[in-house]
Structure formats: structure tokens, C-alpha cells
Design a protein around this motif. Structure first.
Motif, short mmCIF file in Angstrom:
data_model
loop_
_atom_site.label_atom_id
_atom_site.label_comp_id
_atom_site.label_asym_id
_atom_site.label_seq_id
_atom_site.Cartn_x
_atom_site.Cartn_y
_atom_site.Cartn_z
N PHE A 28 0.81 -1.21 0.00
CA PHE A 28 0.00 0.00 0.00
C PHE A 28 0.85 1.27 0.00
O PHE A 28 0.45 2.30 -0.56
CB PHE A 28 -0.90 0.05 1.24
N ILE A 29 2.00 1.22 0.67
CA ILE A 29 2.82 2.42 0.87
C ILE A 29 4.21 2.20 0.28
O ILE A 29 4.86 1.18 0.57
CB ILE A 29 2.98 2.75 2.37
N ASP A 30 4.66 3.13 -0.54
CA ASP A 30 6.02 3.09 -1.07
C ASP A 30 6.98 3.50 0.05
O ASP A 30 7.07 4.67 0.40
CB ASP A 30 6.15 4.04 -2.26
N HIS A 31 7.67 2.52 0.61
CA HIS A 31 8.53 2.80 1.75
C HIS A 31 9.79 3.56 1.36
O HIS A 31 10.52 4.04 2.23
CB HIS A 31 8.92 1.49 2.45
N ALA A 33 9.53 6.19 -0.86
CA ALA A 33 9.06 7.57 -1.05
C ALA A 33 8.60 8.21 0.26
O ALA A 33 8.56 9.44 0.37
CB ALA A 33 7.92 7.60 -2.07
N HIS A 34 8.23 7.39 1.25
CA HIS A 34 7.72 7.90 2.53
C HIS A 34 8.57 7.37 3.68
O HIS A 34 9.15 6.29 3.59
CB HIS A 34 6.26 7.47 2.74
N ARG A 35 8.60 8.12 4.75
CA ARG A 35 9.22 7.64 5.99
C ARG A 35 8.14 6.91 6.77
O ARG A 35 7.13 7.50 7.15
CB ARG A 35 9.78 8.81 6.81
N VAL A 36 8.35 5.64 7.00
CA VAL A 36 7.33 4.79 7.62
C VAL A 36 7.85 4.23 8.94
O VAL A 36 8.93 3.64 8.99
CB VAL A 36 6.91 3.64 6.69
N ASP A 53 15.41 -2.32 6.42
CA ASP A 53 16.12 -1.05 6.24
C ASP A 53 15.23 0.03 5.63
O ASP A 53 15.69 1.14 5.36
CB ASP A 53 17.36 -1.24 5.37
N SER A 54 13.92 -0.28 5.43
CA SER A 54 13.02 0.70 4.80
C SER A 54 12.06 1.33 5.80
O SER A 54 11.25 2.17 5.42
CB SER A 54 12.20 0.02 3.70
N CYS A 55 12.15 0.95 7.06
CA CYS A 55 11.20 1.46 8.06
C CYS A 55 11.81 1.32 9.45
O CYS A 55 12.86 0.69 9.62
CB CYS A 55 9.88 0.70 8.00
N ARG A 56 11.14 1.89 10.41
CA ARG A 56 11.51 1.73 11.81
C ARG A 56 10.36 1.05 12.53
O ARG A 56 9.20 1.36 12.29
CB ARG A 56 11.82 3.08 12.46
N VAL A 57 10.70 0.12 13.43
CA VAL A 57 9.69 -0.66 14.14
C VAL A 57 9.88 -0.51 15.64
O VAL A 57 10.99 -0.68 16.16
CB VAL A 57 9.76 -2.15 13.76
#
Length: 414
Positions: A28-31, A33-36, A53-57
Motif C-alpha cells: 500500500f505504501i512506497d517505503h 518515497a515515505h518515511r514509515v 532497512d526501509s522502516c523503523r519498528v
């Protein structure tokens, strides 16, 4: 955009379970293009499949404590700038999400708008004001016993007592006498408002779909329940069969449901509306949630229309192009049998139907020898879950009735 997602929905990739397999945040979300950033409990971590490496959890033990979010959201805002969206799919976390959006100035539903899809008193007020029928109702607290008794005397017994923002029939009571009502009222939490309403006899329907950013209903799929959520809590199977398009009932339910949604003022969200069809051929609004329906509702709608309600909800939330309507390609149904009492239990035998019914396309039953444990929620391992789809409504009804009559499970202590 700086996007934060709160998730407690589980996925089980590589297994026969289809729990929340339509919740695909990484699709759903281009990780890039966006900070997720994700905030999840242990259960919810299974639905986070984006590259590490595309998001923070952030993992929380509990997701219902607003105080725990504040330092994390403040940290995300310091590092990446103001938070642009806070995404919450779970109904149990809608109120918390609205509160946090308001506190941090995040666009989206704040508490006042959020109440439209959560507060059963508010939604009935708005539907009634539009000249549409609802059960007669009143707000009560533990101190309003005389008022409650007078109301019940006017409507007649039974009456229904329930939380104003509950879900899945939790806390709902059918009350058959003044003595029962007195006991139920005395047990209510102090100063907490509850909804006391007229009992409506009729067939319960659920209506699911999407409403766009302007408040226009763009997708609407009505279904007839097989039993009710309250029946399910007492051990009865639960399911629903889509109404056949082109019938008089489908047209009437579609028109009435759109009027209810517009009267309440929902926008940019999915909805799960429940109403009664009485023996007098009247429709009576019951309640609506501004979220995706539970159990296997999203799976059946996806099979029938190709629309992923979770994905289009997120697309609207982010201002991305969204597919908000599609004609049904089939008549769908879902059916589940609750777990037996006295868990944990080991399965001795269970009925399977694959290859025997024309419209059955997916089933989930435990294996012989498997131990059934308690799990919260409809989307979990039950005694049996079944999905149906066919071009013929008669075929679907026939197959659902066959499973209802033939399914059985036997268990022993583990």
C-alpha cells in the motif's frame, strides 16, 4: 510523508491461515518515497513484511496505553518532522488513534469525527434525525435504574443493554425482565454511559463498503447474517451470505444504507453497517463502524469485487488514487464454527468439504491431533472457517446449508 502505523493484526504467511492476508502495508505504501514507522505488539509484528532497512519498528507489550506512545511519536517528529498520517486499522484502537492525532496535530479523524463510527448513541441520533428508523433507545448509567425500568416498560421486554462503543457483541446483554434489568444496571461501571434499546425481531443484515472523501457511498455490499455475533458468543456458528443484486431486497437495503451513512456523515473510510429486516418488510438501523468489517467479510468482498478494503482505506488516507467501486463478479459467503468450550483441547476428528461443494473455495479446519488454544478475535483458528463464491446465489445458499448441517468436530483433553 512521515507515516506512523499502529498494528495489532496478525498474518500467518506460509500457512493455511488467511488471517488479515489483505493487510499488506508494504504494497500500500512506497517505503522508499515515505518515511514509515510501525508501532506493534508481538502479534502485530507478523504483519510487518517491509524490508528492515526501509522502516523503523517499535514493539509495545500493550497498545492500549496512550501515554506509551507520546515519547515515541515525539521522537519520530523530532527526527523526521511533523507526522503527516497516523494509520490504525483495528477497531479496538480507533479511539486511541483519534486521541493521538488530536494531541500531535496529525491530519485525519480526531475524536469528534471518530465518534460518528464508534458512539452508538450519536449515530442513532443522526439516523433518527434524518427520519430513518432505529430502535428506540436511551442512555443510562448505574444510577438511572428508575429511568431504565420506565423505558423498558414503554418498549416492552426484552430489551438490549450494551456499551456505547463496544465491538463483537462484547458486553451486550438481552434482558427479559425487570428483575434482570435491575441486576444488570446495578453491575454497570459507575458513571459510565451505556445504551439501552428496544429489542428488534428480524433478520440481521450487514452492509459493507466504502465512502469517499466527500461522503459519497461508492461501494456497498449487503449480506444476510447466518445467526448473530451474540449467538456466536453462546456457541452457535456465524456467517453471512451476500444478497443477490437485482432483487427488491438488495435495492431497498442499498438505498436505506446509503441514507444512513450520509446522515451520520462518514467520510474517507470503509464502513460495516448492521441493520434489521423485519417481518413487516421494514429496515431498522442498528449501528455502523467506520472500519473494515470483521471475521471474513474483507476476504469475501475481495473475492467478489476485487477490492481490498484495507488498501483503499489507506489510499484515501494518504491522498493516493483509490479504486472505490467495482461490480460484483460473484455471490460470496463466509461461515465459521466457534471453538469448543473447555480449551485447550486436542482434535480427534473434524469434517472437511473440499471437492464436495461447488462454491466452497477455501476452508480452514484444525488437523487431527492438533491442540486448539484460545485466541481472541473471529479471524483466528476456530473449529472451522469456510469461504464460498459462485455466480448463483442458490448454489451458495445450498452449500452453506450443507456445511451447517454436516460439520462436526470431536475433541479430547490434551
Amino acid at each position: 510523508m512521515n507515516v506512523v502505523i499502529i498494528n495489532n493484526l496478525a498474518r500467518f504467511p506460509g500457512t493455511a491461515r488467511w488471517d488479515f492476508d489483505l493487510v499488506r502495508y508494504e504494497d500500500f505504501i512506497d517505503h522508499r518515497a515515505h518515511r514509515v514507522s510501525y508501532i506493534a505488539n508481538r502479534r502485530g509484528l507478523s504483519a510487518i513484511t517491509a524490508r528492515v532497512d526501509s522502516c523503523r519498528v517499535y514493539e509495545f507489550d500493550r497498545l492500549d496505553d496512550a501515554a506509551a506512545y507520546r515519547p515515541v511519536l515525539a521522537e519520530i517528529a523530532r527526527e523526521h518532522g511533523p507526522i503527516d498520517r497516523l494509520i490504525v486499522f483495528s477497531e479496538s484502537l480507533q479511539d486511541l488513534g483519534a486521541q493521538l492525532r488530536e494531541e500531535f496535530g496529525i491530519p485525519g479523524k480526531w475524536p469528534e469525527e471518530n465518534r460518528l463510527g464508534r458512539d452508538k448513541l450519536v449515530m442513532k441520533q443522526k439516523v433518527t434525525a434524518a427520519g430513518l428508523r432505529t430502535p428506540r433507545y436511551t442512555a443510562v448509567t448505574a444510577l438511572m435504574i428508575d429511568h431504565a425500568i420506565a423505558f423498558a416498560a414503554g418498549t416492552g421486554y426484552p430489551v438490549i443493554l450494551k456499551p456505547i462503543n463496544g465491538q463483537s457483541s462484547q458486553g451486550v446483554r438481552k434482558i427479559d425482565s425487570e428483575a434482570q434489568l435491575r441486576m444488570a444496571m446495578a453491575a454497570l461501571p459507575a458513571e459510565e454511559h451505556w445504551d439501552l434499546e428496544e429489542y428488534i425481531a428480524g433478520i440481521l443484515l450487514h452492509v459493507d463498503g466504502l465512502v469517499d472523501t466527500a461522503g459519497k457511498v461508492t461501494l456497498l455490499v449487503p449480506s444476510r447474517y447466518v445467526n448473530t455475533c451474540l449467538d456466536f458468543t453462546f456457541g452457535a456458528p456465524l456467517g453471512a451470505i451476500m444478497l443477490e443484486p437485482g432483487t427488491a431486497l438488495h435495492a431497498t437495503v442499498t438505498r436505506f444504507s446509503k441514507q444512513c451513512i450520509e446522515a451520520i456523515g462518514l467520510k474517507a473510510c470503509p464502513f460495516h453497517l448492521e441493520l434489521f429486516h423485519t417481518a413487516d418488510d421494514d429496515l431498522v438501523f442498528l449501528e455502523v463502524g467506520a472500519r473494515v468489517g470483521g471475521a471474513d467479510v474483507p476476504s469475501v468482498i475481495h473475492q467478489a469485487t476485487g477490492i481490498n478494503l484495507f488498501g483503499e482505506w489507506l489510499n484515501m488516507s494518504l491522498g493516493q488514487p483509490a479504486t472505490l467501486s467495482a461490480p460484483p463478479r460473484s455471490i460470496g459467503a463466509w461461515l465459521m464454527f466457534p471453538r469448543p468450550a473447555g480449551l485447550p483441547l486436542r482434535v480427534q476428528s473434524v469434517t472437511r468439504f473440499h471437492g464436495r461443494l461447488r462454491s466452497l473455495y477455501r476452508q480452514l479446519v484444525p488437523e487431527e491431533g492438533e491442540v486448539i488454544e484460545h485466541e481472541d478475535g473471529y479471524c483466528s483458528m476456530q473449529s472451522g472457517r469456510f469461504l464460498f463464491a459462485a455466480s448463483s446465489a442458490d448454489q451458495v445458499v445450498k452449500d452453506v446449508e450443507h456445511v451447517l448441517s454436516e460439520f462436526s468436530i470431536t475433541t479430547i483433553e490434551p
